[in-house]
Enzyme design. Structure first.
Site, PDB file in Angstrom:
ATOM      1  N   PRO A  26     -19.034  48.159  31.964  1.00 43.14           N
ATOM      2  CA  PRO A  26     -19.227  49.459  32.618  1.00 43.14           C
ATOM      3  C   PRO A  26     -20.238  49.449  33.769  1.00 43.14           C
ATOM      4  CG  PRO A  26     -20.196  49.446  30.416  1.00 43.14           C
ATOM      5  CD  PRO A  26     -19.361  48.206  30.533  1.00 43.14           C
ATOM      6  N   ASN A  27     -19.878  50.196  34.783  1.00 41.50           N
ATOM      7  CA  ASN A  27     -20.709  50.463  35.963  1.00 41.50           C
ATOM      8  C   ASN A  27     -20.829  49.281  36.926  1.00 41.50           C
ATOM      9  OD1 ASN A  27     -21.420  53.201  35.183  1.00 41.50           O
ATOM     10  ND2 ASN A  27     -22.623  52.241  33.558  1.00 41.50           N
ATOM     11  N   ARG A  31     -36.652  42.904  31.393  1.00 43.33           N
ATOM     12  CA  ARG A  31     -36.459  44.335  31.686  1.00 43.33           C
ATOM     13  C   ARG A  31     -36.890  45.177  30.478  1.00 43.33           C
ATOM     14  NH1 ARG A  31     -30.875  45.455  34.493  1.00 43.33           N
ATOM     15  NH2 ARG A  31     -31.892  47.508  34.640  1.00 43.33           N
TER      16      ARG A  31
END
Ligand code: DQA
Length: 145
Positions: free
Chosen positions: A9-10, A106
């Site tokens: 996704p994305n 992250r």
């Protein structure tokens, strides 16, 4: 050797999406990059992208007996999807996981990957180049020719 390359996704919004993190090149450029890398390595690839978890599960299931390996960037599903992990385990194809960014540095929630519990190799933080390295790994370790 035939590889299925799956993007989650994305990733179709590359270029538009958080360019400081993911770069300014768009998804078409990524697809072009993968096709060129595959050609240079003498690999056959098919490209698949979906924003839907079940569609990714279907694509993995359909890869059984049709592909010799899977290169996957599960995107956000990396961190949530037991279903994608189970599908990979079910078809038991050689699998390399790739991420454009270095998920280990992250946010905490990105530091765990369900897919890493199956994938035998994970490449992070190399941008587009990580896809070439993933294809190369599959070729070096699984090309029977
Ligand atoms: C990503 C990292 C994921 O945490 C994120 O949800 C993505 C892209 C990467 O390629 O760096 O969509 O998989």
């Amino acid at each position: 050797m035939k590889i299925l390359v799956i993007n989650g996704p994305n990733l179709n919004l590359l270029g538009l999406r958080e360019p400081a993190l993911y770069g300014s090149k768009n998804f078409a450029a990524l697809q072009e990059f993968i096709l060129t890398a595959a050609k240079d390595l003498g690999l056959e690839v098919e490209l698949f992208q979906s924003n839907h978890e079940g569609c990714i599960v279907d694509a993995i299931q359909e890869a059984y007996n049709r592909y010799d390996g899977i290169l996957i960037n599960p995107a956000a599903y990396t961190h949530t999807s037991v279903a994608i992990l189970d599908a990979l385990k079910a078809v038991a194809l050689p699998c390399v996981e790739v991420h454009l960014t270095d998920i280990s540095t992250r946010e905490k929630f990105r530091q765990f990957s369900y897919v890493s519990l199956y994938a035998e190799h994970t490449i992070c933080g190399q941008g587009f180049e990580g896809y070439r390295q993933g294809l190369e790994y599959l070729k070096e370790n699984y090309d029977k020719q």
